[in-house]
Structures are given as C-alpha cells and as structure tokens.
Design an enzyme around this catalytic site. Structure first.
Site, PDB file in Angstrom:
ATOM      1  N   GLU A 131      -5.495  -8.273   0.951  1.00 43.54           N
ATOM      2  CA  GLU A 131      -5.993  -7.829   2.261  1.00 43.54           C
ATOM      3  C   GLU A 131      -7.448  -7.439   2.154  1.00 43.54           C
ATOM      4  O   GLU A 131      -7.851  -6.757   1.196  1.00 43.54           O
ATOM      5  CB  GLU A 131      -5.240  -6.592   2.778  1.00 43.54           C
ATOM      6  CG  GLU A 131      -3.926  -6.867   3.432  1.00 43.54           C
ATOM      7  CD  GLU A 131      -3.311  -5.603   4.047  1.00 43.54           C
ATOM      8  OE1 GLU A 131      -4.062  -4.684   4.461  1.00 43.54           O
ATOM      9  OE2 GLU A 131      -2.071  -5.545   4.103  1.00 43.54           O
ATOM     10  N   GLU A 176       0.809  -1.231   0.000  1.00 47.73           N
ATOM     11  CA  GLU A 176       0.000   0.000   0.000  1.00 47.73           C
ATOM     12  C   GLU A 176       0.843   1.284   0.000  1.00 47.73           C
ATOM     13  O   GLU A 176       0.869   2.019   0.983  1.00 47.73           O
ATOM     14  CB  GLU A 176      -0.922   0.016   1.226  1.00 47.73           C
ATOM     15  CG  GLU A 176      -1.926  -1.111   1.235  1.00 47.73           C
ATOM     16  CD  GLU A 176      -2.858  -1.057   2.446  1.00 47.73           C
ATOM     17  OE1 GLU A 176      -2.612  -0.275   3.375  1.00 47.73           O
ATOM     18  OE2 GLU A 176      -3.843  -1.818   2.447  1.00 47.73           O
TER      19      GLU A 176
END
Ligand code: IFM
Length: 488
Positions: A384, A193
């Site tokens: 995720e 991320e």
C-alpha cells in the site's frame, strides 16, 4: 499550506519539492523494474463491497461501529459504498484497462463465516470464488488479505481481539479461504496493518470496536501478533507449496522534532519501537522491542504464556510494507508510557494530504531500507501507498495533478531502494477506486478511479491514466512531468 490539487497555485514550488526531493530518481521507466515486478492496486472488503446484509453475510464490528453517533464523519457508513459486491466485473475491467498485473483485495470474514466460526456461508464463499476467477480471466494475479479489520460482530461479542481464542478463530477462517481459493490465489496476506486496528480500535477508540483501554490494547496487540504467526502457519498448511504467504505492516519514517535534541531523539526511538518494530520483530524471534519501552514490556507480560515467544515466530515468504508519510516526534513529558507525540503536518505547516499526512514519498525508500536491513528479512512488497487529495470531475475528466505526482514519486522511491539492492518485488497503489475511508467516511479520496456515490459512475482519473501510460512503457522524463506545472 498547500493541499491543493492544482500545482499552479503553489508558486513557491514547496509542494513540488515535497514530491520530488533531489534524491528522486529520474528518468526511469517500467523496464527498470524488470519483467517480474508486480504492478497493482489494492482495496479492502469493508471499504468497497457494500452488500452488507446480502446473501447470508453476518454483521461485522464496522457495521456496528458506523451506527455509533459521532463515530464517523457526517454519520456515513459503508452499507453500499462503491458497491464492489455487484460492480466488481466493471472495476476489474478498469483495472485491466490500466494495465495492472496484480489486484489486491480482502475477504469479509462475516461474509464467509457469518458467526465468525462454524458453518460456512456458501454464497459468500462463492462470491470470492467468482472474484478470483474474474481476476484471472482478466490477467490480474489475485492477492488476498485474510483480515482487513472487519471482525465478525459475533466474535466481538466474545471479546474479539482481546480474547486469546481469536488466534484459533482466525486460523479456522484462513483455512476455509485457503481450501477453496488456494488453487488459484498465489499470494496471501494474514493481517492488514495490525498496529492500526489494534491501536486505533482498542486504545484511541477511533476505529471499531471503539475501545479506549490500555488493557484492551495490550491484549489485542499480543493476540494479533500471535494470530499473525498462527494465521501464517494455518495458511501454509492448507495451501499448495507454490503459494506465497505474507502479512502487512504499517510504518512511517520517524524524525525528531528538534534533531540533535536528546529528549526528542529518545522519544523518536520509543515511537519507532511502537509504530514500526512492534509487530515485525517477534516474527523474527527477536521478541517485542521493549528495551525502549520498559513499562510496555512489564504490562505485556500479563498476556503472555510460556512458549509464546516461539509461537510468535513465522518465516513469511514476504512482508507487505505499507507507507503513506513520515512522522515528526516530540518528547512529551506528561504522556505516560510513550512520552512521545507526533507533531501534525498541519501544525508543522508542510504540504499535506486530506488525511493531514505530510507529502513525503521518500519515507517509502527509508522504510524499505529499514525492513530489508533485518537479518533474515523475507522479500518485500509495497502492498500500500497512496494519497488523498480533493479532486473533481471536469468535462468528463479528473485532473488530479497532485495524486499523479505522488504516484510517480512513490514509484521512483521504490526504484531507488531496488537499485540499492532492496529485494522489493511489487508496488500496489491504494486504492483502485475511491472508497470508504473508515472514520473519515467518504471525504478523503484515494482512488485512481473516481466514484460518484450517487450514480456509482466510475471515471479514471489522470493519475490512473498516468499509471496506465507508465505501465505501457512510457518513460518518466528527467524533469518529472508535473513539475512543469508548478513554476507558473
Ligand atoms: O484506507 C486505509 C487502508 O484500509 C489501510 N491502510 C491505509 C489506508 C489509508 O488510510
């Protein structure tokens, strides 16, 4: 507004419809995903390991940031955390007990290279060697994230992500891992991320290293985009041909606050460029999505060098899509650069998690569709997705009804995308155990397994048991099970 774990308190059924919109597919079972689908749970070194100074590990930016007064809720830190550094055999046993096929973790850069570059700390590298063998011995395929936010403090002292040399530092570190573990780790991810560690760490100042500077943000953003591709090249050069090289992106479905309102619609397109497209499109050779954000383009140009557009490209084998919620965007004339703000779930009075994130699993489907729509997009994996709800130990059990519902809903949305032809090959729940949730400390609990931080006792929550039953072949019935509890 309901954040309750107990559906029975939500007589209106609002929470239930948030989890299970009419579009949610039921019934379904594991068999609908095919035999090769990857079923996992994820974690990250800094959030679970502890052992912060053990066996030669160097300090990271998070060790420093957690010392700052007011940086972390209740002044918490992760020096011990869930103590995965010592308790990994038990945690992997529990993962196997759930029936997972895959396990995602990250390496702590400063455990492997205490100064960030140069001499390798052999005991640190040995730890990951044992961990990888421990996964394989339990039938868990290891997925390794090279960088999940814990930059060595020694590199931060040299400018960290604002120093262009970080691309070389990351490549060196990636190759150290690849040479030692590449014969056994089949799936690799370069970054976790980037928009979060770049944005929260350099513009908002709420994550390490705690910078609040537009210049630092832009420099870090460009260097992270370069490092993502350079890291991919470094891994591929050092890994066996069969290894799969990926990277991960945070993303959220974005909806205008007032649908049809031209200003909110334009603000939503700007937010989309920044939050969803910024790190993805350069990889494909499309450059930064600055048509929606011209000032960002002019400012970024300061950090770009001739040939960079080519260097930003890389043909990843897969992209990790990471989604937790959707965001609602409103035009905000007084905010320079973006002219857009996200309207919080609490403010909108919609069901939300402890992170104040709207309960909106459908965003998973929307984002998988969006990423798959890029020409030349590689295969996708939901690396995720998860939900933090309060939970409690009651007579040896953790009845976390809301998390269980979220998990079921999330898996359903993946199936919905798959049925429409999206090439998504895996689902990883975040997270296997409760852990250190960055600036929020230990408050939000995401785990399938509850951790008592006093005793380090682990208890599989009902959500974990549900996952286990699902993976053992138990079908999700037409009327999703937790719904029954709602209409009381
Ligand atoms: O805990 C984080 C993780 O480190 C990165 N993705 C989002 C999770 C929940 O906030």
């Amino acid at each position: 507004m309901p954040t309750s774990n107990d559906f029975t308190t939500n007589a209106s059924g609002q929470l239930a419809s948030a989890f299970f919109p009419a579009s949610a597919p039921t019934p379904f079972s594991r068999a609908d995903f095919g035999a090769d689908f990857h079923w996992g749970a994820a974690c990250a070194a800094y959030q679970v390991e502890g052992g912060w100074q053990q066996q030669g590990k160097g300090p990271s930016v998070w060790d420093d940031f957690t010392r700052r007064r007011g940086a972390i809720r209740r002044g918490e830190h992760a020096r011990v955390g869930p103590d995965f550094f010592h308790r990994w055999p038990q945690d992997l046993d529990l993962a196997r007990g759930l029936g997972l096929t895959d396990f995602r973790f990250s390496a702590a850069w400063a455990r492997v290279l205490p100064a960030g570059t140069g001499p390798v700390n052999q005991p640190g590298l040995d730890f990951y060697d044992r961990l990888v063998d421990g996964c394989l011995a339990r039938g868990l395929r290891p997925w390794l994230t090279v960088f999940h936010w814990d930059l060595p403090a020694a590199l931060q002292a040299r400018g960290g992500w604002t120093n262009r040399d970080v691309t070389g530092w990351l490549a060196e570190y990636a190759q150290v891992l690849a040479r030692r573990l590449g014969d056994r780790v089949s799936h690799w991810m370069v970054l976790n991320e980037p928009m979060v560690f770049v944005g929260a760490g350099h513009l908002l100042g709420i994550h390490a290293p705690g910078r609040r500077s537009l210049g630092a943000f832009l420099a870090a953003a460009h260097h992270a985009t370069l490092a993502q591709a350079e890291g991919g090249r470094a891994l591929r050069a050092a890994l066996p041909a069969a290894a799969r090289v990926g990277t991960t992106f945070s993303c959220s479905q974005l909806t205008p606050h007032r649908p049809g309102n031209a200003y909110d619609e334009a603000a939503t397109r700007r937010a989309d460029a920044l939050l969803n497209r910024f790190f993805v499109e350069p990889v494909l050779g499309l450059g930064y999505p600055v048509a929606e954000l011209p000032p960002l383009g002019w400012l970024l140009a300061r950090y770009q060098r001739p040939g960079d557009e080519e260097r930003l490209k890389f043909d990843f084998d897969f992209w990790g899509v990471q989604n937790y919620t959707r965001e609602v965007v409103r035009f905000t004339p007084w905010l320079p650069l973006q002219w857009a703000t996200l309207v919080s779930a609490r403010r909108r009075q919609v069901p939300h998690t402890e992170m104040n994130w709207e309960v909106y699993p459908e965003s998973i489907y929307q984002m998988l569709k969006k990423f798959a729509a890029y020409p030349n997009a590689p295969r996708l994996v939901l690396t995720e997705s998860g939900a933090a709800f309060p939970d409690h130990l009651q007579a040896g059990q953790v009845p976390d009804v809301a998390r269980r519902a979220y998990l079921q809903a999330a898996i359903g949305q993946v199936l919905r995308a798959r049925r429409e032809g999206v090439p998504v090959d895996g689902y990883f729940y975040w997270s296997l155990t409760d852990n250190f949730e960055w600036a929020e400390g230990y408050g939000p609990r995401f785990g399938l397994i509850r951790v008592d931080y006093e005793t380090q006792q682990r208890t599989v929550k009902d959500s974990g048991r549900w996952y286990r039953d699902f993976l053992s072949g138990q079908p999700v019935p037409a009327a999703a099970a937790p719904r029954a509890a709602v209409v009381k």
